[in-house]
Design a protein around this motif. Structure first.
Motif, PDB file in Angstrom:
ATOM      1  N   GLY A 132       0.969  -0.768  -0.507  1.00 42.08           N
ATOM      2  CA  GLY A 132       0.382  -0.154   0.305  1.00 42.08           C
ATOM      3  C   GLY A 132       0.908   1.127   0.268  1.00 42.08           C
ATOM      4  O   GLY A 132       0.352   2.262  -0.278  1.00 42.08           O
ATOM      5  N   ASN A 133       2.160   1.029   0.426  1.00 39.69           N
ATOM      6  CA  ASN A 133       2.502   2.207   0.668  1.00 39.69           C
ATOM      7  C   ASN A 133       3.348   2.798  -0.962  1.00 39.69           C
ATOM      8  O   ASN A 133       3.805   3.311  -1.038  1.00 39.69           O
ATOM      9  CB  ASN A 133       4.192   1.818   1.400  1.00 39.69           C
ATOM     10  CG  ASN A 133       4.889   3.389   1.782  1.00 39.69           C
ATOM     11  OD1 ASN A 133       4.035   3.848   1.932  1.00 39.69           O
ATOM     12  ND2 ASN A 133       6.233   2.870   2.862  1.00 39.69           N
ATOM     13  N   VAL A 160       2.257  10.507  -4.386  1.00 46.51           N
ATOM     14  CA  VAL A 160       3.234  11.956  -3.596  1.00 46.51           C
ATOM     15  C   VAL A 160       3.735  12.567  -4.750  1.00 46.51           C
ATOM     16  O   VAL A 160       4.073  13.440  -5.330  1.00 46.51           O
ATOM     17  CB  VAL A 160       4.125  11.835  -2.171  1.00 46.51           C
ATOM     18  CG1 VAL A 160       5.482  12.781  -2.210  1.00 46.51           C
ATOM     19  CG2 VAL A 160       3.186  10.989  -1.136  1.00 46.51           C
ATOM     20  N   PHE A 161       4.909  11.887  -5.763  1.00 44.88           N
ATOM     21  CA  PHE A 161       5.335  11.954  -7.074  1.00 44.88           C
ATOM     22  C   PHE A 161       4.722  12.125  -7.818  1.00 44.88           C
ATOM     23  O   PHE A 161       4.854  14.061  -8.483  1.00 44.88           O
ATOM     24  CB  PHE A 161       5.924  10.467  -7.254  1.00 44.88           C
ATOM     25  CG  PHE A 161       7.050  10.816  -8.316  1.00 44.88           C
ATOM     26  CD1 PHE A 161       8.006  11.027  -7.958  1.00 44.88           C
ATOM     27  CD2 PHE A 161       6.704  10.223  -9.919  1.00 44.88           C
ATOM     28  CE1 PHE A 161       9.144  11.321  -9.457  1.00 44.88           C
ATOM     29  CE2 PHE A 161       7.278  10.896 -10.203  1.00 44.88           C
ATOM     30  CZ  PHE A 161       8.936  11.239 -10.496  1.00 44.88           C
ATOM     31  N   ALA A 162       3.299  11.672  -7.991  1.00 47.35           N
ATOM     32  CA  ALA A 162       2.491  12.631  -8.920  1.00 47.35           C
ATOM     33  C   ALA A 162       2.205  14.006  -8.859  1.00 47.35           C
ATOM     34  O   ALA A 162       1.863  14.800  -9.027  1.00 47.35           O
ATOM     35  CB  ALA A 162       1.267  11.429  -9.017  1.00 47.35           C
ATOM     36  N   ALA A 163       1.752  14.661  -7.388  1.00 47.80           N
ATOM     37  CA  ALA A 163       1.751  15.858  -6.395  1.00 47.80           C
ATOM     38  C   ALA A 163       2.490  16.675  -6.936  1.00 47.80           C
ATOM     39  O   ALA A 163       2.426  17.842  -6.921  1.00 47.80           O
ATOM     40  CB  ALA A 163       1.350  15.632  -5.463  1.00 47.80           C
TER      41      ALA A 163
END
Length: 94
Positions: free
Chosen positions: A13-14, A21-24
């Motif tokens: 799930g991590n 987070v990377f996409a954001a």
């Protein structure tokens, strides 16, 4: 669950969370770059008419200065070329 070096549990799930987070972060960087590009484009569109007018004024001044000089050189060569040609031909024949 096995622990990683940063004391976080290893789970599948991590991975999704990390990708989110990377996409954001990528989206934030893209949005920042697009915003700055739009600011530069807007600034350029604002100053272009004045800049174009300044360039035209500079070109017209240079042209007004150079055109009579070029015309004088052309007139001089029209007058002097027959003399230059006769000198070259006479030297060539001797």
């Amino acid at each position: 669950m096995a622990k990683l070096g940063n004391n976080q549990p290893k789970s599948s799930g991590n991975l999704g969370s990390n990708l989110d987070v990377f996409a954001a972060r990528c989206t934030a960087i893209r949005d920042f770059i697009m915003q700055k590009f739009e600011e530069v484009r807007s600034w350029w569109m604002e100053i272009w008419p004045k800049l174009k007018e300044a360039f035209m004024n500079i070109w017209n001044a240079i042209s007004a200065f150079i055109t009579p000089i070029i015309n004088a050189i052309v007139t001089l060569f029209k007058w002097a070329w027959p003399l230059i040609e006769s000198i070259i031909v006479s030297v060539w024949r001797t």
